[in-house]
Motif scaffolding. Sequence first.
Motif, PDB file in Angstrom:
ATOM      1  N   LYS A  63       0.807  -1.223   0.000  1.00 33.52           N
ATOM      2  CA  LYS A  63       0.000   0.000   0.000  1.00 33.52           C
ATOM      3  C   LYS A  63       0.845   1.280   0.000  1.00 33.52           C
ATOM      4  N   LEU A  64       2.166   1.134   0.056  1.00 31.95           N
ATOM      5  CA  LEU A  64       3.044   2.308   0.048  1.00 31.95           C
ATOM      6  C   LEU A  64       3.321   2.720  -1.398  1.00 31.95           C
ATOM      7  N   SER A  65       2.679   3.783  -1.833  1.00 27.62           N
ATOM      8  CA  SER A  65       2.835   4.223  -3.218  1.00 27.62           C
ATOM      9  C   SER A  65       4.223   4.791  -3.506  1.00 27.62           C
ATOM     10  N   SER A  66       4.944   5.204  -2.469  1.00 25.92           N
ATOM     11  CA  SER A  66       6.264   5.800  -2.673  1.00 25.92           C
ATOM     12  C   SER A  66       7.356   4.756  -2.903  1.00 25.92           C
ATOM     13  N   LEU A  67       7.060   3.485  -2.699  1.00 24.73           N
ATOM     14  CA  LEU A  67       8.042   2.424  -2.904  1.00 24.73           C
ATOM     15  C   LEU A  67       7.890   1.795  -4.279  1.00 24.73           C
ATOM     16  N   GLU A  70       9.810  -3.464  -6.638  1.00 26.85           N
ATOM     17  CA  GLU A  70      10.916  -4.272  -6.120  1.00 26.85           C
ATOM     18  C   GLU A  70      11.098  -4.045  -4.616  1.00 26.85           C
ATOM     19  N   ALA A  71      11.032  -2.794  -4.184  1.00 24.37           N
ATOM     20  CA  ALA A  71      11.191  -2.480  -2.763  1.00 24.37           C
ATOM     21  C   ALA A  71      10.042  -3.066  -1.948  1.00 24.37           C
ATOM     22  N   LYS A  72       8.832  -2.984  -2.478  1.00 26.99           N
ATOM     23  CA  LYS A  72       7.678  -3.557  -1.771  1.00 26.99           C
ATOM     24  C   LYS A  72       7.861  -5.054  -1.580  1.00 26.99           C
ATOM     25  N   GLN A  94      15.160   4.929  -0.010  1.00 27.77           N
ATOM     26  CA  GLN A  94      14.295   6.102  -0.156  1.00 27.77           C
ATOM     27  C   GLN A  94      13.366   6.273   1.034  1.00 27.77           C
ATOM     28  N   LEU A  95      13.271   5.306   1.905  1.00 32.67           N
ATOM     29  CA  LEU A  95      12.439   5.401   3.104  1.00 32.67           C
ATOM     30  C   LEU A  95      12.976   6.443   4.077  1.00 32.67           C
ATOM     31  N   ILE A  96      14.285   6.546   4.172  1.00 34.57           N
ATOM     32  CA  ILE A  96      14.870   7.383   5.205  1.00 34.57           C
ATOM     33  C   ILE A  96      15.244   8.706   4.702  1.00 34.57           C
TER      34      ILE A  96
END
Length: 96
Positions: A63-67, A70-72, A94-96
């Motif tokens: 549900k994290l649109s910013s990821l 591949e990261a999800k 990119q999370l931090i």
Amino acid sequence: MTLEKLDEIDFIKEVSSQYNDEVREQAEINIKYKGYIEKEKENVAKLNRLENIKIPEDFDYTKLSSLSAEAKQKMSNVRPKTIAQAGRISGVSQLI
């Protein structure tokens, strides 16, 4: 700027001549790299704070649109316990 160059100023030469070459060299290094050292200290403090932010075990990373996709997938497979752990997963910085 070097201490050798600063020694051209009398009052600095007077003070710095009281110390051996090793101390003078260390002082020069500390002055030159102060900005980098402070930045790294800030990064360490930030990582320490992020180590304390827990991720719920049942969190849905899809549900994290910013990821990226591949990261999800990586996050779903690894299931990190904290934000800092998530940031250490390759491709997830990119999370931090």
